[in-house]
Design a protein around this motif. Structure first.
Motif, mmCIF file in Angstrom:
data_model
loop_
_atom_site.group_PDB
_atom_site.id
_atom_site.type_symbol
_atom_site.label_atom_id
_atom_site.label_comp_id
_atom_site.label_asym_id
_atom_site.label_seq_id
_atom_site.Cartn_x
_atom_site.Cartn_y
_atom_site.Cartn_z
ATOM 1 N N LYS A 1 -14.715 -15.071 14.093
ATOM 2 C CA LYS A 1 -13.356 -14.520 14.044
ATOM 3 C C LYS A 1 -13.323 -13.234 13.219
ATOM 4 C CE LYS A 1 -10.982 -19.005 14.354
ATOM 5 N NZ LYS A 1 -12.070 -19.932 14.016
ATOM 6 N N THR A 2 -12.528 -12.285 13.679
ATOM 7 C CA THR A 2 -12.267 -11.037 12.965
ATOM 8 C C THR A 2 -10.760 -10.874 12.873
ATOM 9 O OG1 THR A 2 -14.288 -9.985 13.798
ATOM 10 C CG2 THR A 2 -12.545 -8.529 13.026
ATOM 11 N N THR A 3 -10.271 -10.552 11.680
ATOM 12 C CA THR A 3 -8.827 -10.386 11.503
ATOM 13 C C THR A 3 -8.463 -8.910 11.326
ATOM 14 O OG1 THR A 3 -8.998 -10.698 9.104
ATOM 15 C CG2 THR A 3 -8.520 -12.648 10.437
ATOM 16 N N PHE A 4 -7.254 -8.586 11.763
ATOM 17 C CA PHE A 4 -6.674 -7.270 11.483
ATOM 18 C C PHE A 4 -5.234 -7.488 11.036
ATOM 19 C CE2 PHE A 4 -6.389 -8.168 16.037
ATOM 20 C CZ PHE A 4 -5.025 -8.067 16.274
ATOM 21 N N GLY A 5 -4.684 -6.542 10.315
ATOM 22 C CA GLY A 5 -3.320 -6.682 9.827
ATOM 23 C C GLY A 5 -3.020 -5.616 8.793
ATOM 24 N N TRP A 6 -1.907 -5.787 8.091
ATOM 25 C CA TRP A 6 -1.501 -4.838 7.051
ATOM 26 C C TRP A 6 -2.166 -5.157 5.722
ATOM 27 C CZ3 TRP A 6 0.820 -0.703 8.806
ATOM 28 C CH2 TRP A 6 1.603 -0.783 9.954
ATOM 29 N N ARG A 7 -2.408 -6.429 5.476
ATOM 30 C CA ARG A 7 -2.899 -6.845 4.157
ATOM 31 C C ARG A 7 -4.391 -6.542 3.985
ATOM 32 N NH1 ARG A 7 -0.701 -12.163 5.299
ATOM 33 N NH2 ARG A 7 -2.872 -12.828 5.100
ATOM 34 N N GLU A 8 -4.780 -6.316 2.741
ATOM 35 C CA GLU A 8 -6.170 -5.958 2.450
ATOM 36 C C GLU A 8 -7.121 -7.153 2.554
ATOM 37 O OE1 GLU A 8 -6.475 -3.880 -1.242
ATOM 38 O OE2 GLU A 8 -4.993 -2.360 -0.664
ATOM 39 N N ASP A 9 -6.594 -8.367 2.696
ATOM 40 C CA ASP A 9 -7.496 -9.509 2.853
ATOM 41 C C ASP A 9 -7.893 -9.709 4.317
ATOM 42 O OD1 ASP A 9 -4.999 -10.369 3.656
ATOM 43 O OD2 ASP A 9 -5.094 -12.301 2.638
ATOM 44 N N ASN A 10 -7.389 -8.846 5.233
ATOM 45 C CA ASN A 10 -7.865 -8.834 6.612
ATOM 46 C C ASN A 10 -9.174 -8.044 6.698
ATOM 47 O OD1 ASN A 10 -5.692 -10.157 8.294
ATOM 48 N ND2 ASN A 10 -4.452 -8.619 7.244
ATOM 49 N N ASP A 11 -9.950 -8.290 7.747
ATOM 50 C CA ASP A 11 -11.187 -7.534 7.935
ATOM 51 C C ASP A 11 -10.901 -6.056 8.191
ATOM 52 O OD1 ASP A 11 -12.995 -9.778 7.722
ATOM 53 O OD2 ASP A 11 -12.302 -10.401 9.704
ATOM 54 N N PHE A 12 -9.895 -5.791 9.023
ATOM 55 C CA PHE A 12 -9.508 -4.407 9.325
ATOM 56 C C PHE A 12 -8.038 -4.207 8.945
ATOM 57 C CE2 PHE A 12 -13.123 -5.102 12.088
ATOM 58 C CZ PHE A 12 -13.795 -3.874 12.083
ATOM 59 N N TYR A 13 -7.735 -3.075 8.313
ATOM 60 C CA TYR A 13 -6.358 -2.785 7.916
ATOM 61 C C TYR A 13 -6.205 -1.277 7.694
ATOM 62 C CZ TYR A 13 -8.581 -2.919 3.291
ATOM 63 O OH TYR A 13 -9.424 -2.705 2.224
ATOM 64 N N PRO A 14 -4.971 -0.765 7.766
ATOM 65 C CA PRO A 14 -4.742 0.653 7.516
ATOM 66 C C PRO A 14 -4.429 0.908 6.042
ATOM 67 C CG PRO A 14 -2.744 -0.339 8.382
ATOM 68 C CD PRO A 14 -3.741 -1.454 8.223
ATOM 69 N N ALA A 15 -4.795 2.067 5.548
ATOM 70 C CA ALA A 15 -4.463 2.462 4.174
ATOM 71 C C ALA A 15 -4.041 3.931 4.181
ATOM 72 C CB ALA A 15 -5.660 2.254 3.259
ATOM 73 N N ASN A 16 -3.350 4.330 3.140
ATOM 74 C CA ASN A 16 -2.953 5.742 2.957
ATOM 75 C C ASN A 16 -2.237 6.291 4.196
ATOM 76 O OD1 ASN A 16 -4.312 5.714 0.427
ATOM 77 N ND2 ASN A 16 -6.254 6.050 1.490
ATOM 78 N N ILE A 17 -1.198 5.569 4.613
ATOM 79 C CA ILE A 17 -0.430 5.965 5.799
ATOM 80 C C ILE A 17 0.415 7.193 5.491
ATOM 81 C CG2 ILE A 17 1.377 5.240 7.417
ATOM 82 C CD1 ILE A 17 0.358 2.327 6.903
ATOM 83 N N VAL A 18 0.357 8.182 6.374
ATOM 84 C CA VAL A 18 1.113 9.426 6.199
ATOM 85 C C VAL A 18 1.950 9.674 7.450
ATOM 86 C CG1 VAL A 18 0.978 11.900 5.720
ATOM 87 C CG2 VAL A 18 -0.819 10.378 4.870
ATOM 88 N N GLN A 19 3.286 9.772 7.301
ATOM 89 C CA GLN A 19 4.153 10.148 8.413
ATOM 90 C C GLN A 19 4.185 11.677 8.492
ATOM 91 O OE1 GLN A 19 5.442 8.136 10.609
ATOM 92 N NE2 GLN A 19 4.924 6.216 9.591
ATOM 93 N N LYS A 20 3.958 12.221 9.696
ATOM 94 C CA LYS A 20 3.788 13.664 9.815
ATOM 95 C C LYS A 20 4.883 14.329 10.637
ATOM 96 C CE LYS A 20 -1.104 13.308 8.957
ATOM 97 N NZ LYS A 20 -2.469 13.768 9.262
ATOM 98 N N GLY A 21 6.014 13.652 10.772
ATOM 99 C CA GLY A 21 7.131 14.236 11.512
ATOM 100 C C GLY A 21 7.005 13.990 13.005
ATOM 101 N N GLY A 22 8.147 13.879 13.689
ATOM 102 C CA GLY A 22 8.115 13.581 15.121
ATOM 103 C C GLY A 22 7.411 12.267 15.378
ATOM 104 N N VAL A 23 6.485 12.275 16.324
ATOM 105 C CA VAL A 23 5.796 11.033 16.670
ATOM 106 C C VAL A 23 4.451 10.913 15.966
ATOM 107 C CG1 VAL A 23 6.894 10.950 18.945
ATOM 108 C CG2 VAL A 23 4.660 12.038 18.720
ATOM 109 N N LYS A 24 4.098 11.855 15.125
ATOM 110 C CA LYS A 24 2.752 11.879 14.538
ATOM 111 C C LYS A 24 2.681 11.094 13.227
ATOM 112 C CE LYS A 24 1.730 16.510 16.336
ATOM 113 N NZ LYS A 24 0.680 16.163 17.285
ATOM 114 N N CYS A 25 1.539 10.448 13.014
ATOM 115 C CA CYS A 25 1.249 9.825 11.730
ATOM 116 C C CYS A 25 -0.267 9.741 11.574
ATOM 117 C CB CYS A 25 1.899 8.448 11.601
ATOM 118 S SG CYS A 25 1.201 7.209 12.712
ATOM 119 N N GLY A 26 -0.714 9.357 10.401
ATOM 120 C CA GLY A 26 -2.139 9.212 10.151
ATOM 121 C C GLY A 26 -2.393 8.071 9.186
#
Length: 455
Positions: free
Chosen positions: A238-263
């Protein structure tokens, strides 16, 4: 659930499709054509899909008549085809084997040793399309079956020559149990299609069966309690993804860049795999991207390839699709039809820099509208203005005695109209420059968006 086996194709050459113009038929036609079968098909409505199929060498008949079956050794039909369809009746009388579309798709998934089946109540089309974009761009040559059109591949599917297949896995009437996933992806599990499942517990049980069919791994949302419950007791890796850091994959340092863009930075067990740019709106799409990245890595894509190709994804057809502008008003369309989908779509719209957000919503099926009435009434007011169409009953009879007015009465300032021309006239008259109007629903409400644009 019983599966048809490969012997049904043994010795066959000519396969006929009833309803060949359907978006779900198109990828199956492509795959079988690539394997050397002669394909014919019939449909009642012309369209882009039929044009593309004819260009590929499919014999297309307009209208459905028994004589269209001449020479056919196997018939594939979609779930929308009625039992009294003249071609279906004729095939059975002639003793020609008939197979429902989802059964044929299930058979084809067994031809690939790295089949990634993407399931979930919400987000599966977008995530399957993102995953396909990465793998196709990376030169891994996947076969793909997507529930919406992906511009990069020119439609809803493609036939590749590698061992990899990406396949949207729909839970409605348990069709995903026909599939043969090597990698089972579960994005979320929510209460939907209750006219079939009855209870959320039954939905979770179906997802449990689906995940249990995975031969290589289960990738799932570790933040979603229903999903976690669905994979309990299964032995696959099993591999987990999600917002929390205890998942195997997760996003960090989210940046909203206006309109539909983000990083965001794609993290894997504490390691930063690189910064990802996204060109689709909403926090939910960040999580879809993380899931797509995790699945892509599982079948051989590199972090650098994900960084390069995910930004090329600008949405699947009818997934927050910006259609144009009229009088300074932006017109968009989205497939959202369940309260949870409406919530993330409208919240994404509100995060963008429009003056007001208009939700033009077509409720789909009487059962869903009646059973989730209070949820719809709570979510739709996220928009600044709400306009409803009549309920699209689709396959149902209105035994619930439910009408659009019943929902409109629960939403402050909401108006409703019987027809799309009435809605289009009202919205264009009332909307101001700088507003966003988004048509919402899985029926034909997109037609209303095109009316607003004068198309």
């Amino acid at each position: 659930m019983t599966h048809i086996d490969d012997t049904i194709l043994a010795g066959k050459h000519h396969i006929h499709f009833i309803g060949v113009g359907g978006s779900g038929m198109f990828p199956i036609v492509q795959i079988l054509l690539s394997q050397g079968y002669a394909i014919s098909g019939s449909d009642n409505n012309p369209g882009e899909t039929l044009d593309a199929e004819q260009a590929m060498g499919v014999t297309v008949y307009m209208g459905q008549r028994p004589e269209n079956l001449k020479g056919a050794e196997l018939v594939v039909y979609s779930a929308a085809i009625m039992e009294d369809n003249p071609e279906l009746v004729a095939a059975r009388q002639m003793g020609v084997p008939v197979v429902e579309r989802s059964e044929m798709l299930g058979l084809l998934t067994r031809h690939y040793s790295d089949c990634i089946c993407v399931s979930g109540t919400h987000g599966k089309t977008t995530t399957t399309a993102m995953l396909t974009q990465i793998l196709y761009g990376a030169g891994l040559d996947p076969t793909a079956v997507i529930g919406g059109k992906l511009p990069a591949i020119g439609g809803s599917g493609r036939a590749g020559s590698s061992s990899i297949m990406t396949c949207e896995a729909c839970e409605f009437v348990d069709t995903f149990l026909h599939l043969a996933p090597d990698y089972a992806v579960i994005l979320n599990v929510d209460a939907d299609h209750l006219d079939y499942f009855g209870t959320l517990e039954n939905i979770i049980k179906s997802f449990h069966k689906f995940a249990g069919m995975a031969t290589k791994a289960i990738l799932y949302n570790g933040d979603d309690p229903n999903t976690c419950k669905a994979v309990e007791g299964l032995d696959q890796p099993k591999t987990t993804f999600g917002w929390r850091e205890d998942n195997d994959f997760y996003p960090a340092n989210i940046v909203q860049k206006g309109g539909v863009k983000c990083g965001f930075d794609l993290m894997c067990r504490g390691e930063n795999l690189g910064h990802i740019e996204l060109n689709v709106p909403g926090r939910h799409n960040i999580l879809n991207a993380v899931a797509a990245a995790a699945a892509a890595l599982a079948v051989g894509a590199t972090p650098a390839q994900i960084q390069e190709h995910l930004p090329q994804f600008r949405g699947a057809h009818r997934r927050f699709e910006v259609l144009g502008q009229v009088n300074g008003v932006t017109i968009a369309d989205d497939y959202a039809h369940h309260p949870a989908e409406l919530k993330v779509t409208l919240e994404a719209a509100k995060e963008m820099d429009f003056n007001r957000v208009w939700a033009v919503f077509q409720p789909f099926t009487y059962s869903r509208t009646a059973l989730l009435l209070e949820d719809f009434a709570k979510i739709l007011p996220i928009a600044d203005r709400v306009v409803l169409s009549a309920i699209m009953g689709a396959r149902e009879v209105n035994t619930y005695g439910i009408y659009a007015k019943d929902l409109a009465d629960k939403i402050p300032g909401c108006v409703w109209f019987e027809t799309f021309p009435e809605i289009a006239r009202y919205v264009i008259q009332e909307a101001q420059p700088g507003d966003l109007v988004i048509t919402l629903g899985c029926g034909d409400v997109y037609k209303c968006a095109h009316m607003m644009l004068g198309e």
